[in-house]
Design an enzyme around this catalytic site. Structure first.
Site, PDB file in Angstrom:
ATOM      1  N   THR A  97       0.885  -1.081   0.107  1.00 15.35           N
ATOM      2  CA  THR A  97      -0.005  -0.127  -0.145  1.00 15.35           C
ATOM      3  C   THR A  97       0.890   1.402   0.140  1.00 15.35           C
ATOM      4  O   THR A  97       1.509   1.559   1.040  1.00 15.35           O
ATOM      5  CB  THR A  97      -0.955   0.009   1.297  1.00 15.35           C
ATOM      6  N   LYS A 172      -7.935   0.706  -2.446  1.00 17.06           N
ATOM      7  CA  LYS A 172      -7.273   0.317  -1.009  1.00 17.06           C
ATOM      8  C   LYS A 172      -7.377   1.187   0.104  1.00 17.06           C
ATOM      9  O   LYS A 172      -7.657   1.139   1.396  1.00 17.06           O
ATOM     10  CB  LYS A 172      -6.061  -0.266  -1.257  1.00 17.06           C
ATOM     11  N   LYS A 248     -31.962   5.744  15.779  1.00 15.13           N
ATOM     12  CA  LYS A 248     -32.606   5.576  17.343  1.00 15.13           C
ATOM     13  C   LYS A 248     -31.649   4.730  17.983  1.00 15.13           C
ATOM     14  O   LYS A 248     -31.573   5.274  19.361  1.00 15.13           O
ATOM     15  CB  LYS A 248     -33.726   4.342  16.935  1.00 15.13           C
TER      16      LYS A 248
END
Length: 292
Positions: A97, A172, A248
């Protein structure tokens, strides 16, 4: 199926990926700075190379799995690097990466040597690599993508052509944005549970069990756009229902956190942004919480 594959970097991720490539019909050559890391592959029939340049002399598809941008640059274009010896038409795939800008710069550098570059980051961890269950996000030309699909199929069961060079890395980064924001949200959930006197280890079991059934955050990633949803759209009632349930439960969790004096900044942001992020706007729970 006749391309010989080279694999550079036999670390935590690279080792199991390269092990799966031992079955590749075109043959495998591995290279790593540590001779002992290469020995098991040699014992299993792979060739070994003492440098990236030596490996590139033998291989038509080359996978690189090193740590960071600096190491990728060194392996590719440094002394004894891939580009010293790679033949025209070679495809170089980087699984690390790295920056998408680095990927684009390296693609330009490779093109000057008539070498195709793809950024091909992976998701799934070492366990996914060992079992052949990785996801690979490929940025590059269609021709390069077709060259790498089959060898990548030895260690991945999802191979996506994200677009041109850089697109794989950008996909990625988006995927890991979700991953690490979710980790940060997990720390908030643990703090709330711990302050409530709950066993957070048991909470972890519940989270893993339910996410395995529902698909976790990825279960809502089915639209092809993040634009606001128009009336009559199929997704409008579905995602309004998701918003109403989410708002909620977030409001209830924040009320509990207020009583326990536990700050939940991500939960506050989530309550504000869930509905707009889903494309359906804020729901009644947000307005009710603002009402004095």
């Amino acid at each position: 199926m006749t391309d010989r594959v080279g694999f550079i970097g036999l670390g935590n991720m690279g080792a199991p990926m390269a092990e799966r490539l031992l079955a590749w019909q075109g043959g495998l050559t591995v290279s790593d700075m540590r001779a002992d890391a290469m020995r098991p592959y040699a014992d299993s029939g792979a060739a070994t190379a003492l440098s990236a340049a030596q490996l590139a002399e033998q291989c038509q598809v080359i996978s690189i799995a090193v740590v960071n941008d600096e190491q990728v640059r060194s392996v590719l274009s440094g002394p004894d690097g891939v580009l010293e010896t790679a033949k025209p038409g070679t495809v170089v795939a980087v699984h690390s990466t790295i920056s998408d800008r680095t990927a684009e710069e390296l693609a330009t550098e490779c093109a000057a040597h008539s070498v195709e570059f793809v950024d091909a980051p992976i998701s799934g961890g070492a366990a996914g690599a060992a079992s052949g269950r990785l996801a690979v996000m490929v940025g590059g030309s269609e021709a390069a993508f077709q060259r790498v699909r089959a060898p990548f199929g030895t260690f991945a069961d999802l191979i996506v052509h994200a677009g041109p060079v850089g697109a794989g890395t950008r996909m990625k980064l988006a995927r890991n944005l979700l991953h690490f924001i979710a980790f940060t949200a997990t720390t908030e959930a643990q703090r709330l549970a711990e302050a409530s006197g709950l066993n957070i280890t048991e909470l972890g079991k519940v989270v893993r069990h339910s996410d395995a059934v529902t698909g976790g955050p990825g279960a809502i990633m089915l639209r092809d756009s993040t634009a606001s949803i128009e009336p009559g759209d199929f997704w409008l009632p579905i995602l309004r229902h998701v918003r109403d349930l989410g708002e909620k439960d977030l409001a209830l969790a924040l009320d509990l956190a207020g009583r326990l004096d536990v700050p939940l900044p991500l939960a506050e942001l989530a309550l504000e942004h869930l509905g707009p992020g889903l494309g359906v706007g804020q729901g009644p729970a947000v307005a009710e919480r603002r009402t004095p």
